[in-house]
Scaffold this motif. Sequence first.
Motif, PDB file in Angstrom:
ATOM      1  N   ALA A 177       0.850  -1.188   0.000  1.00 49.22           N
ATOM      2  CA  ALA A 177       0.000   0.000   0.000  1.00 49.22           C
ATOM      3  C   ALA A 177       0.887   1.239   0.000  1.00 49.22           C
TER       4      ALA A 177
ATOM      5  N   VAL B 247      -8.066  11.232  -1.856  1.00 45.10           N
ATOM      6  CA  VAL B 247      -7.748  11.147  -0.433  1.00 45.10           C
ATOM      7  C   VAL B 247      -8.377  12.357   0.255  1.00 45.10           C
TER       8      VAL B 247
ATOM      9  N   LYS C  54       0.624   7.798  11.069  1.00 42.47           N
ATOM     10  CA  LYS C  54       0.998   9.207  11.089  1.00 42.47           C
ATOM     11  C   LYS C  54       2.329   9.363  11.823  1.00 42.47           C
TER      12      LYS C  54
ATOM     13  N   GLY D  70       2.037   3.623   6.785  1.00 43.22           N
ATOM     14  CA  GLY D  70       0.709   4.139   7.068  1.00 43.22           C
ATOM     15  C   GLY D  70       0.552   4.984   8.313  1.00 43.22           C
TER      16      GLY D  70
ATOM     17  N   LEU E 170      -4.306   6.714  10.854  1.00 44.64           N
ATOM     18  CA  LEU E 170      -3.361   6.406   9.791  1.00 44.64           C
ATOM     19  C   LEU E 170      -3.376   7.508   8.732  1.00 44.64           C
ATOM     20  N   ARG E 171      -2.293   7.589   7.977  1.00 36.59           N
ATOM     21  CA  ARG E 171      -2.287   8.411   6.774  1.00 36.59           C
ATOM     22  C   ARG E 171      -3.275   7.760   5.803  1.00 36.59           C
ATOM     23  N   PRO E 172      -4.032   8.568   5.048  1.00 37.03           N
ATOM     24  CA  PRO E 172      -4.979   7.972   4.097  1.00 37.03           C
ATOM     25  C   PRO E 172      -4.266   7.158   3.022  1.00 37.03           C
ATOM     26  N   GLN E 173      -4.893   6.085   2.601  1.00 33.59           N
ATOM     27  CA  GLN E 173      -4.299   5.211   1.591  1.00 33.59           C
ATOM     28  C   GLN E 173      -4.527   5.780   0.192  1.00 33.59           C
TER      29      GLN E 173
ATOM     30  N   THR F 161       5.310   4.502   1.867  1.00 30.42           N
ATOM     31  CA  THR F 161       4.828   3.132   2.062  1.00 30.42           C
ATOM     32  C   THR F 161       4.367   2.891   3.495  1.00 30.42           C
TER      33      THR F 161
ATOM     34  N   HIS G 108       0.585   5.499   1.043  1.00 27.81           N
ATOM     35  CA  HIS G 108      -0.208   6.395   1.877  1.00 27.81           C
ATOM     36  C   HIS G 108       0.182   7.839   1.611  1.00 27.81           C
TER      37      HIS G 108
END
Length: 163
Positions: A51, A107, A128, A126, A86-89, A124, A53
């Motif tokens: 993923a 996002v 924050k 996720g 989390l940071r948005p994907q 890469t 982010h």
Amino acid sequence: TQAKSGFFYRLKLVDRHGHVIDQDEAVNIVPSEGLEAMQAVLFNGAVAPGALHVGIYSGEYTPTADITAATLPGVATEFTGYSGYLRPQFVPGPAQGGFVSNEGQEVEFAFTSSASIYGGFISTAGPKGATSGTLWSVVRFPSPKPASAELKLLVTAGFVLIS
């Protein structure tokens, strides 16, 4: 002007009623860390990240090629005052003609605190504030974007390969 391969960003700042109050576009640099990771995936059999982010930063930082995922949160002052832990994907659609983006799946940063947002990045990792992972993109926006609880920042990002 000749186009370059790399990430681009389309930004929309919207109020609580969904009205667009600011729009902008920016192109990034792919830092050395990201270039090496992409080359390793394409040419050396490395495993592609599961993923990617999107994050944002509030420092008056101008990206340089030597920035890494480990140094970015401190050097650029990663902004974490938005909903979610989390940071948005970044979820891109299918690649077509050397181009891939998250158009239609932008996002969203729903702010929970105030600041000026100077730029964004794709990593890469996720969580924050994470200092792990690989930094694939970093960009300074053409103008700072105000963050407050009444606003949301919508980010469309994409990657283009130029032959």
